[in-house]
Design a protein around this motif. Structure first.
Motif, PDB file in Angstrom:
ATOM      1  N   GLU A  72     -26.131  36.751  54.565  1.00 37.73           N
ATOM      2  CA  GLU A  72     -27.009  37.668  53.833  1.00 37.73           C
ATOM      3  C   GLU A  72     -26.251  38.401  52.730  1.00 37.73           C
ATOM      4  OE1 GLU A  72     -30.343  38.460  57.304  1.00 37.73           O
ATOM      5  OE2 GLU A  72     -28.810  39.983  56.954  1.00 37.73           O
ATOM      6  N   ALA A  73     -24.959  38.638  52.935  1.00 37.76           N
ATOM      7  CA  ALA A  73     -24.147  39.229  51.868  1.00 37.76           C
ATOM      8  C   ALA A  73     -24.040  38.266  50.687  1.00 37.76           C
ATOM      9  CB  ALA A  73     -22.759  39.576  52.395  1.00 37.76           C
ATOM     10  N   ALA A  74     -23.986  36.954  50.992  1.00 35.14           N
ATOM     11  CA  ALA A  74     -23.934  35.958  49.920  1.00 35.14           C
ATOM     12  C   ALA A  74     -25.230  35.961  49.109  1.00 35.14           C
ATOM     13  CB  ALA A  74     -23.678  34.569  50.506  1.00 35.14           C
ATOM     14  N   ILE A  75     -26.358  36.178  49.787  1.00 31.96           N
ATOM     15  CA  ILE A  75     -27.628  36.287  49.053  1.00 31.96           C
ATOM     16  C   ILE A  75     -27.553  37.453  48.078  1.00 31.96           C
ATOM     17  CG2 ILE A  75     -30.130  36.571  49.237  1.00 31.96           C
ATOM     18  CD1 ILE A  75     -29.913  35.619  52.144  1.00 31.96           C
ATOM     19  N   GLY A  76     -27.020  38.579  48.559  1.00 32.98           N
ATOM     20  CA  GLY A  76     -26.873  39.749  47.688  1.00 32.98           C
ATOM     21  C   GLY A  76     -25.982  39.466  46.497  1.00 32.98           C
ATOM     22  N   GLU A  77     -24.884  38.713  46.729  1.00 31.67           N
ATOM     23  CA  GLU A  77     -23.983  38.375  45.631  1.00 31.67           C
ATOM     24  C   GLU A  77     -24.696  37.513  44.593  1.00 31.67           C
ATOM     25  OE1 GLU A  77     -20.783  39.253  44.915  1.00 31.67           O
ATOM     26  OE2 GLU A  77     -21.134  40.742  46.492  1.00 31.67           O
ATOM     27  N   VAL A  78     -25.485  36.572  45.060  1.00 29.27           N
ATOM     28  CA  VAL A  78     -26.229  35.704  44.147  1.00 29.27           C
ATOM     29  C   VAL A  78     -27.178  36.523  43.278  1.00 29.27           C
ATOM     30  CG1 VAL A  78     -28.021  33.926  44.047  1.00 29.27           C
ATOM     31  CG2 VAL A  78     -26.067  33.636  45.568  1.00 29.27           C
ATOM     32  N   GLU A  79     -27.888  37.451  43.892  1.00 29.51           N
ATOM     33  CA  GLU A  79     -28.919  38.179  43.159  1.00 29.51           C
ATOM     34  C   GLU A  79     -28.359  39.331  42.330  1.00 29.51           C
ATOM     35  OE1 GLU A  79     -32.217  39.000  45.715  1.00 29.51           O
ATOM     36  OE2 GLU A  79     -32.606  36.858  46.040  1.00 29.51           O
ATOM     37  N   LYS A  80     -27.027  39.507  42.354  1.00 28.31           N
ATOM     38  CA  LYS A  80     -26.394  40.440  41.429  1.00 28.31           C
ATOM     39  C   LYS A  80     -26.214  39.821  40.054  1.00 28.31           C
ATOM     40  CE  LYS A  80     -23.738  43.169  44.772  1.00 28.31           C
ATOM     41  NZ  LYS A  80     -22.375  43.481  45.285  1.00 28.31           N
ATOM     42  N   LYS A  81     -26.281  38.465  40.001  1.00 26.64           N
ATOM     43  CA  LYS A  81     -26.046  37.809  38.710  1.00 26.64           C
ATOM     44  C   LYS A  81     -27.218  36.960  38.242  1.00 26.64           C
ATOM     45  CE  LYS A  81     -23.361  34.139  41.003  1.00 26.64           C
ATOM     46  NZ  LYS A  81     -22.030  33.476  41.062  1.00 26.64           N
ATOM     47  N   THR A  82     -28.299  36.938  38.985  1.00 24.29           N
ATOM     48  CA  THR A  82     -29.481  36.187  38.549  1.00 24.29           C
ATOM     49  C   THR A  82     -30.746  36.952  38.907  1.00 24.29           C
ATOM     50  OG1 THR A  82     -30.737  34.130  38.794  1.00 24.29           O
ATOM     51  CG2 THR A  82     -29.476  34.856  40.695  1.00 24.29           C
ATOM     52  N   SER A  83     -31.738  36.801  38.060  1.00 18.38           N
ATOM     53  CA  SER A  83     -33.033  37.443  38.321  1.00 18.38           C
ATOM     54  C   SER A  83     -33.887  36.619  39.278  1.00 18.38           C
ATOM     55  CB  SER A  83     -33.789  37.637  37.000  1.00 18.38           C
ATOM     56  OG  SER A  83     -33.998  36.390  36.355  1.00 18.38           O
ATOM     57  N   ALA A  84     -33.434  35.418  39.615  1.00 18.09           N
ATOM     58  CA  ALA A  84     -34.176  34.585  40.559  1.00 18.09           C
ATOM     59  C   ALA A  84     -34.077  35.168  41.961  1.00 18.09           C
ATOM     60  CB  ALA A  84     -33.634  33.159  40.540  1.00 18.09           C
ATOM     61  N   GLU A  85     -35.042  34.809  42.794  1.00 16.25           N
ATOM     62  CA  GLU A  85     -35.075  35.264  44.182  1.00 16.25           C
ATOM     63  C   GLU A  85     -34.788  34.076  45.092  1.00 16.25           C
ATOM     64  OE1 GLU A  85     -35.546  38.355  45.273  1.00 16.25           O
ATOM     65  OE2 GLU A  85     -35.916  39.268  43.319  1.00 16.25           O
ATOM     66  N   VAL A  86     -33.693  34.154  45.841  1.00 17.72           N
ATOM     67  CA  VAL A  86     -33.263  33.047  46.693  1.00 17.72           C
ATOM     68  C   VAL A  86     -33.515  33.407  48.156  1.00 17.72           C
ATOM     69  CG1 VAL A  86     -31.341  31.553  47.361  1.00 17.72           C
ATOM     70  CG2 VAL A  86     -31.498  32.427  45.008  1.00 17.72           C
ATOM     71  N   VAL A  87     -34.222  32.513  48.855  1.00 22.16           N
ATOM     72  CA  VAL A  87     -34.572  32.758  50.263  1.00 22.16           C
ATOM     73  C   VAL A  87     -34.098  31.572  51.105  1.00 22.16           C
ATOM     74  CG1 VAL A  87     -36.433  33.186  51.903  1.00 22.16           C
ATOM     75  CG2 VAL A  87     -36.601  34.079  49.561  1.00 22.16           C
ATOM     76  N   PRO A  88     -33.116  31.788  52.003  1.00 23.19           N
ATOM     77  CA  PRO A  88     -32.684  30.712  52.904  1.00 23.19           C
ATOM     78  C   PRO A  88     -33.453  30.751  54.228  1.00 23.19           C
ATOM     79  CG  PRO A  88     -31.116  32.511  53.004  1.00 23.19           C
ATOM     80  CD  PRO A  88     -32.215  32.949  52.059  1.00 23.19           C
ATOM     81  N   VAL A  89     -33.813  29.581  54.720  1.00 27.00           N
ATOM     82  CA  VAL A  89     -34.506  29.445  56.001  1.00 27.00           C
ATOM     83  C   VAL A  89     -33.810  28.359  56.808  1.00 27.00           C
ATOM     84  CG1 VAL A  89     -36.650  28.773  57.152  1.00 27.00           C
ATOM     85  CG2 VAL A  89     -36.741  30.183  55.096  1.00 27.00           C
ATOM     86  N   VAL A  90     -33.529  28.651  58.073  1.00 27.85           N
ATOM     87  CA  VAL A  90     -33.011  27.633  58.997  1.00 27.85           C
ATOM     88  C   VAL A  90     -34.013  27.495  60.136  1.00 27.85           C
ATOM     89  CG1 VAL A  90     -31.148  26.961  60.540  1.00 27.85           C
ATOM     90  CG2 VAL A  90     -30.617  28.171  58.416  1.00 27.85           C
ATOM     91  N   ALA A  91     -34.551  26.287  60.309  1.00 22.04           N
ATOM     92  CA  ALA A  91     -35.556  26.024  61.339  1.00 22.04           C
ATOM     93  C   ALA A  91     -34.977  25.076  62.390  1.00 22.04           C
ATOM     94  CB  ALA A  91     -36.806  25.412  60.718  1.00 22.04           C
ATOM     95  N   THR A  92     -35.407  25.253  63.616  1.00 26.08           N
ATOM     96  CA  THR A  92     -34.955  24.375  64.695  1.00 26.08           C
ATOM     97  C   THR A  92     -35.465  22.952  64.486  1.00 26.08           C
ATOM     98  OG1 THR A  92     -34.914  26.223  66.250  1.00 26.08           O
ATOM     99  CG2 THR A  92     -34.968  24.002  67.184  1.00 26.08           C
ATOM    100  N   VAL A  93     -36.740  22.823  64.173  1.00 25.66           N
ATOM    101  CA  VAL A  93     -37.362  21.512  63.992  1.00 25.66           C
ATOM    102  C   VAL A  93     -38.547  21.676  63.053  1.00 25.66           C
ATOM    103  CG1 VAL A  93     -38.843  21.780  66.016  1.00 25.66           C
ATOM    104  CG2 VAL A  93     -38.272  19.479  65.217  1.00 25.66           C
ATOM    105  N   SER A  94     -38.885  20.619  62.338  1.00 29.21           N
ATOM    106  CA  SER A  94     -39.977  20.708  61.357  1.00 29.21           C
ATOM    107  C   SER A  94     -41.226  19.956  61.774  1.00 29.21           C
ATOM    108  CB  SER A  94     -39.508  20.174  59.999  1.00 29.21           C
ATOM    109  OG  SER A  94     -38.510  21.008  59.458  1.00 29.21           O
TER     110      SER A  94
END
Length: 230
Positions: free
Chosen positions: A21-43
């Protein structure tokens, strides 16, 4: 990537989640895009694979029973009685039905058993469908400038899929997303899923920043959270 069925909520420690989650914060300090990571057990549910496993198990059980138990049953009347098979038709049908249902139940509770019976294309379709569903459910499409991006990891299928909003997709190719997916997958293969996620997120930030740099007064529209779905 992952050799056994492991739940997404059990994959990372609390410290690893904070690192991602800290990496998400680092990403959004330099881009206006919104990045959302999801990890699912099964699809996907993969009912057909469960049915197929049950069917194959029933044939295997019947074959073993036939080899070990089949023969001529003695009759009480040695003069007039007709010889009978120990495994007659009703017994064979019972074996098939019971073994089939047991196999289906087993494949449902031990999902790794059905994995060899699922076509890669089917898994790909299920992962992509689920990723698009999560893109909508998490309201990523509702960002002000259509600059939302979902990084979706599915553990059971060993697949990563990226879904970008319209503005994002206009700037990047399938090869760009594949390189990002490969970075994440490499971390999982090395037994370091948290490192794969972190590097993938930072790589995503490097891709986004030149096209969507941070703007003065830019608001963080989506919470910087790693979503874990069982």
């Amino acid at each position: 990537m992952v050799t056994i069925m492991k739940k997404a909520t059990k994959l990372f420690t609390e410290d690893e989640i904070r690192t991602i989650e800290a990496a998400i914060g680092e990403v959004e300090k330099k881009t206006s895009a919104e990045v959302v990571p999801v990890v699912a057990t099964v699809s996907g549910r993969y009912d057909r694979a469960e049915d197929m496993f049950g069917f194959l198990l029933s044939l295997l059980v019947l074959g073993v029973a036939w080899v070990w138990l089949q023969g001529i049953a003695p009759t009480g009347d040695a003069w007039g009685g007709s010889p009978m098979l120990r495994l007659n038709l009703p017994v064979v049908l019972v074996i098939l039905v019971v073994a089939c249902f047991l196999g289906m139940a087993l494949a449902s509770h031990v999902p790794v058993l059905r994995l060899p019976l699922i076509a890669k294309r089917e898994m790909q379709e299920e992962v992509e469908s689920r990723a698009r569903e999560m893109f909508q459910r998490l309201k990523i499409r509702k960002t002000e400038n259509a600059t939302g991006i979902l990084i979706y990891v599915s553990l059971y299928e060993h697949m990563v899929h990226v879904v970008g909003d319209d503005t994002i997709n206009a700037k990047f190719s399938r090869e760009d997303w594949q390189a990002l997916c490969d970075t994440i997958i490499r971390g999982f293969k090395d037994g370091r899923p948290e490192e794969g996620m972190r590097r993938g997120l930072l790589q995503c930030g490097d891709l986004l920043a030149p096209h969507f740099p941070i703007q003065p007064g830019d608001a963080n529209e989506l919470v910087d959270t790693l979503h874990l779905i069982d």
